[in-house]
Design a protein around this motif. Structure first.
Motif, PDB file in Angstrom:
ATOM      1  N   SER A  45       0.844  -1.194   0.000  1.00  0.00           N
ATOM      2  CA  SER A  45       0.000   0.000   0.000  1.00  0.00           C
ATOM      3  C   SER A  45       0.883   1.248   0.000  1.00  0.00           C
ATOM      4  O   SER A  45       2.036   1.199   0.459  1.00  0.00           O
ATOM      5  CB  SER A  45      -0.918  -0.001   1.223  1.00  0.00           C
ATOM      6  N   PRO A  46       0.390   2.376  -0.481  1.00  0.00           N
ATOM      7  CA  PRO A  46       1.228   3.581  -0.597  1.00  0.00           C
ATOM      8  C   PRO A  46       1.851   4.028   0.720  1.00  0.00           C
ATOM      9  O   PRO A  46       2.964   4.557   0.740  1.00  0.00           O
ATOM     10  CB  PRO A  46       0.246   4.631  -1.125  1.00  0.00           C
ATOM     11  N   GLN A  47       1.174   3.804   1.859  1.00  0.00           N
ATOM     12  CA  GLN A  47       1.686   4.278   3.142  1.00  0.00           C
ATOM     13  C   GLN A  47       2.624   3.289   3.821  1.00  0.00           C
ATOM     14  O   GLN A  47       3.191   3.590   4.869  1.00  0.00           O
ATOM     15  CB  GLN A  47       0.524   4.614   4.092  1.00  0.00           C
ATOM     16  N   SER A  48       2.815   2.094   3.245  1.00  0.00           N
ATOM     17  CA  SER A  48       3.653   1.072   3.888  1.00  0.00           C
ATOM     18  C   SER A  48       5.139   1.398   3.737  1.00  0.00           C
ATOM     19  O   SER A  48       5.560   2.040   2.773  1.00  0.00           O
ATOM     20  CB  SER A  48       3.362  -0.304   3.285  1.00  0.00           C
ATOM     21  N   THR A  49       5.934   0.923   4.696  1.00  0.00           N
ATOM     22  CA  THR A  49       7.392   1.064   4.649  1.00  0.00           C
ATOM     23  C   THR A  49       7.986  -0.333   4.563  1.00  0.00           C
ATOM     24  O   THR A  49       8.012  -1.074   5.539  1.00  0.00           O
ATOM     25  CB  THR A  49       7.922   1.773   5.909  1.00  0.00           C
ATOM     26  N   ILE A  50       8.463  -0.711   3.393  1.00  0.00           N
ATOM     27  CA  ILE A  50       8.901  -2.092   3.172  1.00  0.00           C
ATOM     28  C   ILE A  50      10.334  -2.168   2.650  1.00  0.00           C
ATOM     29  O   ILE A  50      10.816  -3.247   2.319  1.00  0.00           O
ATOM     30  CB  ILE A  50       7.958  -2.811   2.176  1.00  0.00           C
ATOM     31  N   GLU A  51      11.040  -1.039   2.614  1.00  0.00           N
ATOM     32  CA  GLU A  51      12.405  -1.047   2.105  1.00  0.00           C
ATOM     33  C   GLU A  51      13.332  -1.845   3.020  1.00  0.00           C
ATOM     34  O   GLU A  51      13.085  -1.980   4.217  1.00  0.00           O
ATOM     35  CB  GLU A  51      12.939   0.385   1.977  1.00  0.00           C
ATOM     36  N   GLY A  52      14.417  -2.370   2.454  1.00  0.00           N
ATOM     37  CA  GLY A  52      15.453  -3.010   3.251  1.00  0.00           C
ATOM     38  C   GLY A  52      15.485  -4.517   3.176  1.00  0.00           C
ATOM     39  O   GLY A  52      16.460  -5.136   3.605  1.00  0.00           O
ATOM     40  N   LYS A  53      14.442  -5.154   2.624  1.00  0.00           N
ATOM     41  CA  LYS A  53      14.420  -6.610   2.560  1.00  0.00           C
ATOM     42  C   LYS A  53      15.072  -7.107   1.270  1.00  0.00           C
ATOM     43  O   LYS A  53      15.131  -6.392   0.271  1.00  0.00           O
ATOM     44  CB  LYS A  53      12.985  -7.118   2.661  1.00  0.00           C
ATOM     45  N   ILE A  56      10.407 -12.461  -6.107  1.00  0.00           N
ATOM     46  CA  ILE A  56       9.364 -11.546  -5.626  1.00  0.00           C
ATOM     47  C   ILE A  56       8.100 -11.787  -6.433  1.00  0.00           C
ATOM     48  O   ILE A  56       8.117 -11.763  -7.672  1.00  0.00           O
ATOM     49  CB  ILE A  56       9.805 -10.078  -5.767  1.00  0.00           C
ATOM     50  N   LEU A  57       7.002 -12.030  -5.730  1.00  0.00           N
ATOM     51  CA  LEU A  57       5.714 -12.307  -6.358  1.00  0.00           C
ATOM     52  C   LEU A  57       4.762 -11.157  -6.045  1.00  0.00           C
ATOM     53  O   LEU A  57       4.533 -10.841  -4.883  1.00  0.00           O
ATOM     54  CB  LEU A  57       5.132 -13.622  -5.822  1.00  0.00           C
ATOM     55  N   LEU A  58       4.202 -10.557  -7.076  1.00  0.00           N
ATOM     56  CA  LEU A  58       3.245  -9.466  -6.901  1.00  0.00           C
ATOM     57  C   LEU A  58       1.866  -9.947  -7.316  1.00  0.00           C
ATOM     58  O   LEU A  58       1.659 -10.377  -8.453  1.00  0.00           O
ATOM     59  CB  LEU A  58       3.644  -8.254  -7.738  1.00  0.00           C
ATOM     60  N   GLU A  59       0.926  -9.876  -6.374  1.00  0.00           N
ATOM     61  CA  GLU A  59      -0.458 -10.286  -6.620  1.00  0.00           C
ATOM     62  C   GLU A  59      -1.327  -9.055  -6.894  1.00  0.00           C
ATOM     63  O   GLU A  59      -1.148  -8.022  -6.254  1.00  0.00           O
ATOM     64  CB  GLU A  59      -1.006 -11.025  -5.401  1.00  0.00           C
ATOM     65  N   GLU A  60      -2.286  -9.212  -7.816  1.00  0.00           N
ATOM     66  CA  GLU A  60      -3.168  -8.092  -8.198  1.00  0.00           C
ATOM     67  C   GLU A  60      -2.314  -6.851  -8.469  1.00  0.00           C
ATOM     68  O   GLU A  60      -2.573  -5.751  -7.965  1.00  0.00           O
ATOM     69  CB  GLU A  60      -4.203  -7.814  -7.105  1.00  0.00           C
ATOM     70  N   THR A  61      -1.316  -7.045  -9.296  1.00  0.00           N
ATOM     71  CA  THR A  61      -0.315  -5.991  -9.532  1.00  0.00           C
ATOM     72  C   THR A  61      -0.930  -4.735 -10.121  1.00  0.00           C
ATOM     73  O   THR A  61      -0.418  -3.623  -9.918  1.00  0.00           O
ATOM     74  CB  THR A  61       0.784  -6.528 -10.473  1.00  0.00           C
ATOM     75  N   GLN A  62      -2.027  -4.885 -10.842  1.00  0.00           N
ATOM     76  CA  GLN A  62      -2.658  -3.719 -11.470  1.00  0.00           C
ATOM     77  C   GLN A  62      -3.137  -2.704 -10.441  1.00  0.00           C
ATOM     78  O   GLN A  62      -3.351  -1.534 -10.776  1.00  0.00           O
ATOM     79  CB  GLN A  62      -3.827  -4.156 -12.369  1.00  0.00           C
ATOM     80  N   ASP A  63      -3.302  -3.110  -9.183  1.00  0.00           N
ATOM     81  CA  ASP A  63      -3.796  -2.202  -8.150  1.00  0.00           C
ATOM     82  C   ASP A  63      -2.692  -1.680  -7.228  1.00  0.00           C
ATOM     83  O   ASP A  63      -2.982  -0.995  -6.244  1.00  0.00           O
ATOM     84  CB  ASP A  63      -4.866  -2.911  -7.302  1.00  0.00           C
ATOM     85  N   ILE A  64      -1.431  -2.011  -7.514  1.00  0.00           N
ATOM     86  CA  ILE A  64      -0.302  -1.507  -6.732  1.00  0.00           C
ATOM     87  C   ILE A  64       0.246  -0.276  -7.433  1.00  0.00           C
ATOM     88  O   ILE A  64       0.416  -0.265  -8.660  1.00  0.00           O
ATOM     89  CB  ILE A  64       0.802  -2.567  -6.577  1.00  0.00           C
ATOM     90  N   SER A  65       0.574   0.776  -6.685  1.00  0.00           N
ATOM     91  CA  SER A  65       1.042   2.019  -7.294  1.00  0.00           C
ATOM     92  C   SER A  65       2.387   1.805  -7.989  1.00  0.00           C
ATOM     93  O   SER A  65       3.233   1.043  -7.528  1.00  0.00           O
ATOM     94  CB  SER A  65       1.170   3.115  -6.239  1.00  0.00           C
ATOM     95  N   SER A  66       2.561   2.488  -9.114  1.00  0.00           N
ATOM     96  CA  SER A  66       3.795   2.358  -9.893  1.00  0.00           C
ATOM     97  C   SER A  66       5.024   2.766  -9.089  1.00  0.00           C
ATOM     98  O   SER A  66       6.071   2.117  -9.152  1.00  0.00           O
ATOM     99  CB  SER A  66       3.692   3.208 -11.163  1.00  0.00           C
ATOM    100  N   SER A  67       4.897   3.835  -8.309  1.00  0.00           N
ATOM    101  CA  SER A  67       6.045   4.315  -7.527  1.00  0.00           C
ATOM    102  C   SER A  67       6.460   3.304  -6.469  1.00  0.00           C
ATOM    103  O   SER A  67       7.647   3.101  -6.206  1.00  0.00           O
ATOM    104  CB  SER A  67       5.717   5.661  -6.879  1.00  0.00           C
ATOM    105  N   LYS A  68       5.489   2.624  -5.853  1.00  0.00           N
ATOM    106  CA  LYS A  68       5.806   1.621  -4.832  1.00  0.00           C
ATOM    107  C   LYS A  68       6.535   0.429  -5.453  1.00  0.00           C
ATOM    108  O   LYS A  68       7.496  -0.097  -4.880  1.00  0.00           O
ATOM    109  CB  LYS A  68       4.523   1.169  -4.139  1.00  0.00           C
ATOM    110  N   ILE A  69       6.090  -0.003  -6.634  1.00  0.00           N
ATOM    111  CA  ILE A  69       6.737  -1.131  -7.302  1.00  0.00           C
ATOM    112  C   ILE A  69       8.160  -0.773  -7.696  1.00  0.00           C
ATOM    113  O   ILE A  69       9.111  -1.531  -7.421  1.00  0.00           O
ATOM    114  CB  ILE A  69       5.929  -1.562  -8.540  1.00  0.00           C
ATOM    115  N   ARG A  70       8.336   0.381  -8.326  1.00  0.00           N
ATOM    116  CA  ARG A  70       9.651   0.718  -8.877  1.00  0.00           C
ATOM    117  C   ARG A  70      10.647   1.167  -7.817  1.00  0.00           C
ATOM    118  O   ARG A  70      11.825   0.814  -7.874  1.00  0.00           O
ATOM    119  CB  ARG A  70       9.481   1.817  -9.929  1.00  0.00           C
TER     120      ARG A  70
END
Length: 246
Positions: free
Chosen positions: A123-131, A136-150
Motif C-alpha cells: 500500500s502507498p503508506q507502507s514502509t517495506i524497504e530493506g528486505k 518476488i511475487l506481486l499479486e493483483e499488480t494492477q492495483d499496486i502504485s507504480s512508484s511503490k513497485i519501482r
C-alpha cells in the motif's frame, strides 16, 4: 510455472508478467511451484557447490509476496501454507534425501533449510524497504502504485539478481503492470519468443481457461449472460481488455 523455475535457476534477473482471466489458476500455479522450489533449491545447492548461481540457495530460497493490501497478498501465502503443511507434504519431506521435519514447526512458511516466504502489503503508506529476496511475487499488480513497485519492491532483488513475477488482470488505469505487460510483449516479439517457453509475457483469457475446467465454462457462460459480453466488467476480468479510455 516452468518459466519461473527457469528464470531463478539461470539467474536472468527478468520480470515475468502473467495476465490471466479471473479464477483461472494463476495464483494456484505459482503457489504450488514456489513451495517445490523452497524445498528443492537448497538441496541442489548442496550437490552443486561449484555452480555460483545455485550455491546462493545453500541458506534457502527467500521469497517475498506483495499485494495492494495484506488480504490480497495473503491469498497466495495461505495457499502455500496449506500445501506445505499438509499431512501428505510433511510425510514426503521426512524422506532421508530431503530431511525436513515440519512436525513441530509453526505454520509461518519458514523452513529448517532456511527457505522462507514473507507476506506484505505494498500500500502507498507502507514502509517495506530493506528486505532482500531471490524471488518476488506481486499479486493483483494492477492495483499496486507504480512508484511503490519501482522504488520499493524492484530493488529488493538487486543483490541476488532475483526474479520478479507480476500477476494480475485488467482495469481502467495505466498502471506499472500495464506497462510491464507491454514491455514484455515487445521483448518477446523482438527476441522471437512469443510461442517459446522462455517468453516473458503469458496471457490467457476465459476462452482458454474454460477448455480445461467445465465448471469454469458453466459459470462464465452465466456471467456473460448476466453482465453482457460487452460490459466493462466482463471485458476487463474475463476478456482481458484494458479500458484506459474510461
Amino acid at each position: 510455472g516452468w518459466r519461473i523455475v527457469h528464470s531463478v535457476l539461470i539467474e536472468d534477473a527478468n520480470e515475468i508478467t502473467a495476465l490471466f482471466s479471473r479464477q483461472s489458476g494463476k495464483t494456484e500455479t505459482v503457489a504450488v511451484v514456489v513451495c517445490g522450489m523452497m524445498v528443492m533449491l537448497p538441496i541442489l545447492a548442496g550437490v552443486l557447490p561449484h555452480d555460483d548461481r545455485i550455491r546462493k540457495f545453500k541458506d534457502g530460497l527467500w521469497v517475498g509476496i506483495y499485494g495492494p493490501n495484506y488480504e490480497q497478498a495473503g491469498i497466495m501465502w495461505a495457499r502455500m501454507k496449506v500445501r506445505m503443511y499438509s499431512s501428505e507434504a510433511k510425510n514426503m519431506l521426512l524422506d532421508p534425501e530431503i530431511n525436513i521435519d515440519l512436525t513441530n514447526q509453526s505454520e509461518n512458511m519458514t523452513l529448517p533449510n532456511g527457505s522462507f516466504a514473507d507476506c506484505g502489503t505494498a500500500s502507498p503508506q507502507s514502509t517495506i524497504e530493506g528486505k532482500t529476496y531471490h524471488l518476488i511475487l506481486l499479486e493483483e499488480t494492477q492495483d499496486i502504485s507504480s512508484s511503490k513497485i519501482r522504488a520499493s519492491i524492484h530493488p529488493m532483488a538487486a543483490a541476488t539478481a532475483g526474479t520478479l513475477v507480476k500477476i494480475g488482470t485488467c482495469n481502467k488505469k495505466r498502471s506499472e503492470f500495464y506497462e510491464a505487460c507491454r514491455r514484455n510483449k515487445r521483448t518477446d516479439v523482438k527476441s522471437g519468443l512469443v510461442r517459446s517457453r522462455k517468453r516473458l509475457h503469458y496471457e490467457y483469457d476465459y476462452t482458454v481457461a474454460q477448455r480445461y475446467n467445465p465448471r469454469y465454462r458453466k459459470y462464465v457462460t452465466k456471467e456473460r449472460e448476466r453482465l453482457g459480453e460487452e460490459s466493462d466488467d466482463f471485458r476487463m476480468k474475463y476478456r482481458l481488455h484494458w479500458l484506459l479510455e474510461r
